[in-house]
Scaffold this motif. Structure first.
Motif, mmCIF file in Angstrom:
data_model
loop_
_atom_site.group_PDB
_atom_site.id
_atom_site.type_symbol
_atom_site.label_atom_id
_atom_site.label_comp_id
_atom_site.label_asym_id
_atom_site.label_seq_id
_atom_site.Cartn_x
_atom_site.Cartn_y
_atom_site.Cartn_z
ATOM 1 N N LEU A 91 0.830 -1.208 0.000
ATOM 2 C CA LEU A 91 0.000 0.000 0.000
ATOM 3 C C LEU A 91 0.868 1.263 0.000
ATOM 4 C CD1 LEU A 91 -2.938 -0.891 2.397
ATOM 5 C CD2 LEU A 91 -3.119 -0.268 -0.016
ATOM 6 N N MET A 92 1.898 1.219 0.837
ATOM 7 C CA MET A 92 2.833 2.355 0.925
ATOM 8 C C MET A 92 3.497 2.599 -0.419
ATOM 9 S SD MET A 92 3.743 3.794 4.037
ATOM 10 C CE MET A 92 5.492 3.745 4.308
ATOM 11 N N LEU A 93 3.919 1.480 -1.030
ATOM 12 C CA LEU A 93 4.632 1.565 -2.304
ATOM 13 C C LEU A 93 3.722 2.151 -3.380
ATOM 14 C CD1 LEU A 93 7.493 0.617 -3.286
ATOM 15 C CD2 LEU A 93 6.306 -1.292 -4.355
ATOM 16 N N ILE A 94 2.469 1.646 -3.434
ATOM 17 C CA ILE A 94 1.510 2.149 -4.430
ATOM 18 C C ILE A 94 1.268 3.639 -4.208
ATOM 19 C CG2 ILE A 94 -0.907 1.989 -5.216
ATOM 20 C CD1 ILE A 94 -0.645 -1.075 -4.598
ATOM 21 N N SER A 95 1.053 4.019 -2.924
ATOM 22 C CA SER A 95 0.814 5.431 -2.599
ATOM 23 C C SER A 95 2.000 6.286 -3.022
ATOM 24 C CB SER A 95 0.592 5.621 -1.105
ATOM 25 O OG SER A 95 -0.313 4.691 -0.633
ATOM 26 N N LEU A 96 3.193 5.774 -2.737
ATOM 27 C CA LEU A 96 4.402 6.532 -3.091
ATOM 28 C C LEU A 96 4.531 6.700 -4.599
ATOM 29 C CD1 LEU A 96 7.106 5.200 -0.605
ATOM 30 C CD2 LEU A 96 6.345 7.557 -0.858
ATOM 31 N N VAL A 97 4.196 5.613 -5.336
ATOM 32 C CA VAL A 97 4.289 5.669 -6.808
ATOM 33 C C VAL A 97 3.300 6.706 -7.345
ATOM 34 C CG1 VAL A 97 3.820 4.359 -8.930
ATOM 35 C CG2 VAL A 97 5.219 3.348 -7.131
ATOM 36 N N SER A 101 4.444 10.129 -9.047
ATOM 37 C CA SER A 101 4.106 10.444 -10.441
ATOM 38 C C SER A 101 3.361 11.778 -10.527
ATOM 39 C CB SER A 101 3.301 9.312 -11.069
ATOM 40 O OG SER A 101 2.088 9.193 -10.396
ATOM 41 N N LEU A 102 2.510 12.045 -9.508
ATOM 42 C CA LEU A 102 1.804 13.335 -9.479
ATOM 43 C C LEU A 102 2.792 14.489 -9.305
ATOM 44 C CD1 LEU A 102 -1.360 12.502 -7.329
ATOM 45 C CD2 LEU A 102 -1.323 13.187 -9.726
ATOM 46 N N LEU A 103 3.768 14.244 -8.457
ATOM 47 C CA LEU A 103 4.785 15.285 -8.218
ATOM 48 C C LEU A 103 5.620 15.565 -9.457
ATOM 49 C CD1 LEU A 103 6.304 14.700 -4.665
ATOM 50 C CD2 LEU A 103 5.157 16.738 -5.498
ATOM 51 N N LEU A 104 5.886 14.475 -10.194
ATOM 52 C CA LEU A 104 6.724 14.627 -11.390
ATOM 53 C C LEU A 104 5.990 15.355 -12.516
ATOM 54 C CD1 LEU A 104 8.558 11.181 -11.546
ATOM 55 C CD2 LEU A 104 9.614 13.404 -11.171
ATOM 56 N N THR A 105 4.650 15.151 -12.563
ATOM 57 C CA THR A 105 3.880 15.757 -13.654
ATOM 58 C C THR A 105 3.437 17.192 -13.329
ATOM 59 O OG1 THR A 105 1.976 14.605 -12.801
ATOM 60 C CG2 THR A 105 3.058 13.620 -14.723
ATOM 61 N N GLY A 106 3.439 17.592 -12.072
ATOM 62 C CA GLY A 106 3.016 18.944 -11.705
ATOM 63 C C GLY A 106 3.796 19.468 -10.530
ATOM 64 N N SER A 107 3.452 20.650 -10.072
ATOM 65 C CA SER A 107 4.179 21.204 -8.922
ATOM 66 C C SER A 107 3.605 20.625 -7.632
ATOM 67 C CB SER A 107 4.037 22.723 -8.907
ATOM 68 O OG SER A 107 2.728 23.061 -8.534
ATOM 69 N N PHE A 108 4.342 20.804 -6.538
ATOM 70 C CA PHE A 108 3.923 20.246 -5.251
ATOM 71 C C PHE A 108 2.593 20.860 -4.792
ATOM 72 C CE2 PHE A 108 3.981 20.407 -0.568
ATOM 73 C CZ PHE A 108 3.965 19.039 -0.328
ATOM 74 N N VAL A 109 2.463 22.180 -4.979
ATOM 75 C CA VAL A 109 1.244 22.889 -4.537
ATOM 76 C C VAL A 109 0.039 22.381 -5.330
ATOM 77 C CG1 VAL A 109 0.156 25.171 -4.277
ATOM 78 C CG2 VAL A 109 2.609 24.910 -3.914
ATOM 79 N N LYS A 110 0.256 22.210 -6.657
ATOM 80 C CA LYS A 110 -0.833 21.722 -7.503
ATOM 81 C C LYS A 110 -1.276 20.326 -7.081
ATOM 82 C CE LYS A 110 -0.934 23.715 -12.107
ATOM 83 N NZ LYS A 110 -0.512 23.513 -13.499
ATOM 84 N N THR A 111 -0.282 19.479 -6.835
ATOM 85 C CA THR A 111 -0.562 18.087 -6.435
ATOM 86 C C THR A 111 -1.338 18.061 -5.136
ATOM 87 O OG1 THR A 111 1.531 17.482 -7.435
ATOM 88 C CG2 THR A 111 0.519 15.837 -6.019
ATOM 89 N N LEU A 112 -0.872 18.906 -4.174
ATOM 90 C CA LEU A 112 -1.534 18.962 -2.875
ATOM 91 C C LEU A 112 -2.971 19.446 -3.045
ATOM 92 C CD1 LEU A 112 -0.445 18.343 -0.013
ATOM 93 C CD2 LEU A 112 -0.267 20.807 0.339
ATOM 94 N N GLY A 113 -3.116 20.437 -3.887
ATOM 95 C CA GLY A 113 -4.453 20.988 -4.159
ATOM 96 C C GLY A 113 -5.360 19.927 -4.766
ATOM 97 N N LEU A 114 -4.785 19.179 -5.728
ATOM 98 C CA LEU A 114 -5.539 18.111 -6.403
ATOM 99 C C LEU A 114 -5.979 17.037 -5.397
ATOM 100 C CD1 LEU A 114 -6.233 17.380 -9.435
ATOM 101 C CD2 LEU A 114 -4.317 15.797 -9.286
ATOM 102 N N LEU A 115 -5.055 16.712 -4.506
ATOM 103 C CA LEU A 115 -5.313 15.680 -3.495
ATOM 104 C C LEU A 115 -6.439 16.115 -2.565
ATOM 105 C CD1 LEU A 115 -3.824 12.942 -2.844
ATOM 106 C CD2 LEU A 115 -2.796 14.164 -0.932
ATOM 107 N N ILE A 116 -6.345 17.358 -2.076
ATOM 108 C CA ILE A 116 -7.368 17.888 -1.157
ATOM 109 C C ILE A 116 -8.706 17.974 -1.883
ATOM 110 C CG2 ILE A 116 -8.059 19.911 0.225
ATOM 111 C CD1 ILE A 116 -5.002 20.338 0.717
#
Lengths: 178, 195
Positions: A91-97, A101-116
């Motif tokens: 589960l950890m590994l999948i979450s990390l992947v 991948s989200l971090l690599l495709t966008g900025s950290f703020v964008k990813t965090l925003g997308l997640l929230i």
């Protein structure tokens, strides 16, 4: 003085030919080292034949039977811990992947925003799904509704029963390697 | 293998605990003896013998009935005991044994050399001076009465390697026994009232 093959002959006197036996006797008359070896071998043979095999304290089998249940429990606990560890790691590994991948495709703020945003949208999505389900089921004929609920519940049962049985077996018996 | 034993084996492989307990009862002495001779301590031998039967219990389904059960079981015991000794990362000779070699007064008295228990003690002490593999070969040959081929299969070595280890072990023990005898005789002379 060379003590071979006499040392070997002293170890296996029964396998000797008469000439070898004579040769050994002649050698022993002149060689004190081989005489000492012979004396040691004779004493060792006597000791080995006199000494009985060591026996365990009485009740060995009962002690084994008593420890069996405890050992089984320990083994099952170990297996469950290992399974949970593997599951958690996966589960950890999948979450990390996914996160990576989200971090690599966008900025950290964008990813965090997308997640929230995704998390916040979950109740809305559930509500939307409930509305669609309600709309379809009320507009469908009764016979189709019965057939649909029967099919869905059958599939749920078919998947759930083996899962529960596997879970129960895993907990009670552990995993046996055949 | 007796008919009841093969029946116990079949049933034990099907998961019958009672049948396995009968096998434990049948083989407790050879397994314990091997562990005792290899480890040299009754408590450690008991633990090792119990562990051997537990490992055998876990692997009983994989046991090939064409192979003698005793060889299979003693192979588990021997490997476990040899591993235990490796894990200790200590020389096979204990401090008391070194002391016995250094201090001549610690040689057993003539009275101590008499009787089976004393002989057992002496032999056990001398066995400790062999390396674990040589000791295992010797114990299997003389107490378990295994052939060289059986010992080879059990300890995963060729029959010629078994033979050579057996010769080496016997010669070393013979030398040690002789040295011990000489030591005892010298001690008797030293303690004689004439001196």
């Amino acid at each position: 003085m060379n003590h071979q093959p006499f040392e070997l002959w002293l170890l296996e006197p029964d396998d000797l030919e008469p000439e070898q036996r004579q040769e050994l006797e002649d050698h022993l008359k002149n060689c004190s080292v081989c005489r000492q070896t012979q004396s040691g071998i004779n004493r060792l043979n006597a000791m080995i034949t006199q000494i009985e095999p060591a026996t365990p304290a009485p009740g060995f089998t009962a002690r084994f039977q008593a420890s069996l249940e405890m050992r089984r429990k320990k083994q099952h606990q170990k297996q469950v811990r290992r399974a949970l560890l593997v599951l958690g790691s996966m589960l950890m590994l999948i979450s990390l992947v996914i996160f990576g991948s989200l971090l690599l495709t966008g900025s950290f703020v964008k990813t965090l925003g997308l997640l929230i945003g995704t998390i916040a949208n979950i109740p809305l999505q559930i509500e939307g799904f409930r509305y669609i389900f309600y709309f379809w089921t009320t507009n469908l004929p009764d016979s189709i509704q019965v057939l649909l609920s029967f099919t869905i519940s059958s599939w749920v049962f078919l998947l759930l029963i083996p899962w529960i049985l596997t879970f129960v077996r895993f907990n009670q018996q552990g995993v046996e390697v055949k | 293998m007796s008919p009841s034993e093969s029946e116990w084996l079949v049933n034990a492989q099907k998961g019958d605990d009672e049948a396995f307990a009968n096998l434990v009862n049948q083989y407790q002495t050879p397994v314990y003896n091997l562990c005792y001779r290899l480890l040299g301590n009754p408590q450690e031998a008991e633990d090792a013998a119990q562990e051997t039967f537990w490992r055998a219990y876990q692997a009983i389904r994989r046991y090939d009935r064409d192979r003698p059960f005793a060889t299979w079981l003693l192979s588990i015991a021997a490997h476990y005991c040899i591993d235990q000794q490796r894990k200790r990362r200590l020389p096979t000779m204990e401090i008391e044994d070194w002391m016995e070699e250094i201090v001549p007064d610690n040689f057993p008295s003539p009275e101590k050399m008499v009787g089976q228990n004393q002989q057992n003690e002496v032999l056990q002490r001398l066995l400790k001076k062999l390396n674990p593999q040589d000791r295992a070969v010797l114990v299997m040959r003389y107490w378990s009465e295994f052939s060289e081929e059986e010992i080879g299969r059990t300890l995963k070595m060729s029959p010629s390697a078994v033979k050579s280890r057996l010769h080496r072990a016997r010669l070393k023990l013979a030398t040690l026994i002789h040295a011990e005898q000489i030591g005892t005789e010298e001690r008797i002379q030293d303690e004689s009232p004439a001196f």
